[in-house]
Enzyme design. Structure first.
Site, PDB file in Angstrom:
ATOM      1  N   CYS A   1      18.494  65.758 -34.981  1.00  0.00           N
ATOM      2  CA  CYS A   1      17.463  64.896 -35.560  1.00  0.00           C
ATOM      3  C   CYS A   1      16.797  65.535 -36.774  1.00  0.00           C
ATOM      4  O   CYS A   1      15.948  64.907 -37.420  1.00  0.00           O
ATOM      5  CB  CYS A   1      16.434  64.531 -34.505  1.00  0.00           C
ATOM      6  SG  CYS A   1      17.185  63.648 -33.119  1.00  0.00           S
TER       7      CYS A   1
ATOM      8  N   CYS B   1       7.532  57.198 -26.832  1.00  0.00           N
ATOM      9  CA  CYS B   1       8.867  57.510 -27.352  1.00  0.00           C
ATOM     10  C   CYS B   1       9.116  56.798 -28.673  1.00  0.00           C
ATOM     11  O   CYS B   1       8.770  55.621 -28.831  1.00  0.00           O
ATOM     12  CB  CYS B   1       9.937  57.050 -26.367  1.00  0.00           C
ATOM     13  SG  CYS B   1       9.694  57.654 -24.682  1.00  0.00           S
ATOM     14  N   SER B   2       9.747  57.497 -29.601  1.00  0.00           N
ATOM     15  CA  SER B   2      10.162  56.844 -30.837  1.00  0.00           C
ATOM     16  C   SER B   2      11.281  55.851 -30.514  1.00  0.00           C
ATOM     17  O   SER B   2      11.990  56.008 -29.522  1.00  0.00           O
ATOM     18  CB  SER B   2      10.627  57.888 -31.850  1.00  0.00           C
ATOM     19  OG  SER B   2      11.608  58.731 -31.289  1.00  0.00           O
TER      20      SER B   2
ATOM     21  N   LYS C   1       7.250  57.590 -34.369  1.00  0.00           N
ATOM     22  CA  LYS C   1       6.849  56.633 -33.344  1.00  0.00           C
ATOM     23  C   LYS C   1       6.757  55.211 -33.882  1.00  0.00           C
ATOM     24  O   LYS C   1       7.277  54.275 -33.269  1.00  0.00           O
ATOM     25  CB  LYS C   1       5.470  57.062 -32.780  1.00  0.00           C
ATOM     26  CG  LYS C   1       4.872  56.099 -31.785  1.00  0.00           C
ATOM     27  CD  LYS C   1       5.691  56.079 -30.516  1.00  0.00           C
ATOM     28  CE  LYS C   1       5.524  54.796 -29.716  1.00  0.00           C
ATOM     29  NZ  LYS C   1       6.310  53.678 -30.245  1.00  0.00           N
TER      30      LYS C   1
ATOM     31  N   HIS D   1      12.823  55.972 -36.173  1.00  0.00           N
ATOM     32  CA  HIS D   1      13.476  57.278 -36.152  1.00  0.00           C
ATOM     33  C   HIS D   1      15.006  57.132 -36.181  1.00  0.00           C
ATOM     34  O   HIS D   1      15.685  57.397 -35.187  1.00  0.00           O
ATOM     35  CB  HIS D   1      13.009  58.044 -34.897  1.00  0.00           C
ATOM     36  CG  HIS D   1      13.543  59.437 -34.768  1.00  0.00           C
ATOM     37  ND1 HIS D   1      13.903  60.219 -35.843  1.00  0.00           N
ATOM     38  CD2 HIS D   1      13.779  60.206 -33.659  1.00  0.00           C
ATOM     39  CE1 HIS D   1      14.332  61.396 -35.406  1.00  0.00           C
ATOM     40  NE2 HIS D   1      14.275  61.409 -34.097  1.00  0.00           N
TER      41      HIS D   1
END
Lengths: 422, 422
Positions: A95, A245-246, A367, A371
């Site tokens: 990521c 969570c994103s 968020k 992402h």
């Protein structure tokens, strides 16, 4: 080990940048999203430029192998943008793929090899169903150790860190909610964000939807009440719920870099790269017993501050890697903005909002902005460049020094970049 | 487009290198093979070095995502070698992944950021069955265009180029066989080669095996006769048969780079990087109608010769990317060693053997040494460094200037490096 203050052979500057809207776009491939980002980037080079002056490309991408069935990627972006036969290198850092790609672009210019380089990131994640996204992202963990032996998923890995943090410092789930509320607030002011809406408005939308459907209308009194309801906000891995969570996202981002000597030929609105740093780490078990902070992020932060000759107090705003709310808390401590154990409480006190001294994730963060993992690192840089140029949708006043923090895996790789006006 | 002669801000040298044996190793992960390569590399640094002096890592790998279910790789190599928290970046360039990684290591040093960098490549391909290897390697093609629309596999793509070459220049399948015979001959002298045996010996082994089994013993009179037999050498994609194709391999390779200023602190046996070049291309359809040569290879070769200030005549030996025999023929033309259309005939006349003026693939090449795709580029460099240091298993006399040519996809990416003694 020799410790030395690192410096580049020559200065590197940013002359333009762009990003696609983040979200889910069933009709677009990753390469199409990169066209959107690239088109904007060229438009932001104040005095204009001939695209042919771009000499090389670096593309951050985690696993188009899994998401798009496309393993080899660099040349496809070059060809799509009309930039072949220029060298086009795909860089993988989970990521943090485009945080790492950005760094390679900087070094390529500093090496003397190139004067102008395009750095981008792209990920097209929404083609797969959510459970397959979980499997694909799981490729970022250490397969035999973290995944196959320990059975971790990524929410599980970060939930373990969040649990350790809460146990050690006495924070609660409610502290994490403040990160969610703030980042959605910021995202509501960013038209490119996947969630371009406040959490309160999301809550009101749900009420209206239920009313229209003739279903019971919940009596949520505020965003925190909404987040406590397991209906809209189910448990993912305790203490992380859905809104910690994103999301699953598609998107692309890019930055045009130039050597400082020639940057002003292209724009009067130059942003300089004051520091670039990167560090790595093995799985949890190699961290020396403390999983309430991320060693690679602390190493990269220290090196970046040394290289730029600044301290955490000098940073006016920062984009940090909030793949989960708990990750933002840990990040703002690893970066030295708050003492260990204070980050959760500082966030709850509003010390990271857009009205604070040092706004965190003014873009909405991972968020709310979204992402698309390989695009995130350069999208952070894009936001900071817009802010430093005074052209952001959600403009912060008088920002002169900005920091980007990008993570891959569970702290397996961290990049920290510091940008400033020259 | 501005054309300028590229140069590095400071010189970069090679102070050590290693490679694992290439082959199939069911009990080893890719990371284990890298330990083998790294252990040798440290031993080849004449005056010795503290591994902690290594400041950064670049790891070439195509798709451990598919082959090992391991998407994020750089930090795992750093951790396995005891080099975390140093930055460790995975670079993907399909089968040129470590040619590209080598280049990033060079630029990282030239940038002034680091003095000593470890560059490696690794691929662990044999965990999957052959048909899955085909699928995984297919990820290197342009998925929507070359694979899904046109239905190509990689042997099919190179077979198309080989067919075009034969049609245009009048060469035959027998010309390709000379490449096979030569590369197995060379591989027989390389103890690290996957096929450490001549084709004649392979043929005799088959005869003995048949005799032992009480099966008919073929009356092959020489290697060419053997290759004409569809029993041991079945068709893959005309005109490419099994022995025209590089094998499925596991392996790892690495090189230790240092800035020229400090290289002699570590060894008296320094090899210098005289040139590094890389170029990209889109699918066939974008090449302008000629598929008998590879545009990205020609661009990279031209840039490399310019950077080094040499011509093809100055090259004493070369490792070229013979993923298929036809690819070696095209490579020796793209590199300017032979005129277009003459390569096949030159190969058949013995102008590329170990006894010729400019041996090609003295290591055995991808064909006989093996082709763990992400490891190949740096393994080529390793062979040339051993040769230039006078320490190769299959030593060529008086080599001073050597060239490595690494391809990814169907010419989607090419790297060319020129090395010399200083």
């Amino acid at each position: 080990m020799v410790q030395r203050r690192r410096k580049l052979g020559r200065g590197v500057a940013i002359i333009g940048g762009g990003m696609s809207k983040f979200g889910t776009f069933p009709d677009k491939l990753g390469r199409d999203l990169m066209v959107d980002a690239y088109t904007e980037a060229l438009q932001t080079v104040g005095k204009g430029m001939d695209p042919k002056d771009i000499e090389a490309l670096y593309i951050g991408n985690f696993t188009s192998d899994s998401f798009e069935d496309q393993g080899h990627l660099g040349h496809i972006i070059a060809d799509t943008l009309g930039l072949a036969p220029r060298p086009a290198t795909r860089v993988e850092g989970a990521c943090a793929s485009s945080g790492v790609a950005f760094r390679e672009g900087i070094m390529a210019i500093a090496s003397g090899m190139y004067d102008i380089v395009l750095v981008g990131g792209v990920e097209k994640m929404s083609l797969l169903g959510t459970e397959h996204v979980q499997d694909a992202l799981g490729l970022a963990s250490d397969a035999p150790i973290e995944r196959d032996d320990a059975g971790y998923t990524f929410p599980g890995l970060y939930a373990t860190m969040a649990t350790a943090y809460m146990a050690r410092y006495g924070s609660t789930r409610e502290h994490l909610m403040h990160v969610t509320v703030k980042n959605h607030q910021n995202g509501s002011l960013n038209p490119k964000a996947q969630f371009n809406v406040t959490l309160r408005e999301t809550m009101e939308q749900r009420k209206r939807r239920n009313a229209q459907r003739g279903e019971p209308v919940p009596n949520w009194k505020d965003e925190f009440d909404f987040l406590m309801d397991p209906g809209p906000n189910p448990l993912v891995a305790w203490p992380l719920y859905l809104f910690d969570c994103s999301p699953v996202s598609d998107g692309a981002s890019c930055i045009i870099l130039a050597s400082e000597e020639i940057a002003r030929n292209f724009t009067d609105d130059v942003v300089t790269v004051a520091a670039t740093a990167q560090a790595s780490a093995g799985p949890f078990g190699t961290w020396g017993g403390d999983i309430t902070s991320i060693p690679s992020a602390k190493v990269a932060a220290r090196q970046a501050y040394e290289m730029a000759g600044v301290t955490p107090k000098d940073i006016n705003l920062a984009e940090v890697h909030d793949c989960f709310t708990a990750a933002e808390i840990i990040a703002i401590e690893d970066l030295g903005f708050f003492e260990p154990g204070k980050g959760a409480f500082a966030a709850a006190e509003g010390q990271t909002t857009r009205d604070s001294d040092r706004p965190i994730n003014i873009s909405g963060g991972l968020k709310a902005k979204g992402h698309p993992v390989g695009a995130t690192g350069v999208a952070q840089i894009y936001e900071l460049v817009q802010q430093l140029r005074g052209k952001a949708a959600n403009q912060v006043q008088d920002a002169e020094v900005a920091l980007a923090h990008n993570l891959g895996g569970t702290g397996a790789v961290s990049t920290v970049h510091i940008l400033g006006r020259i």
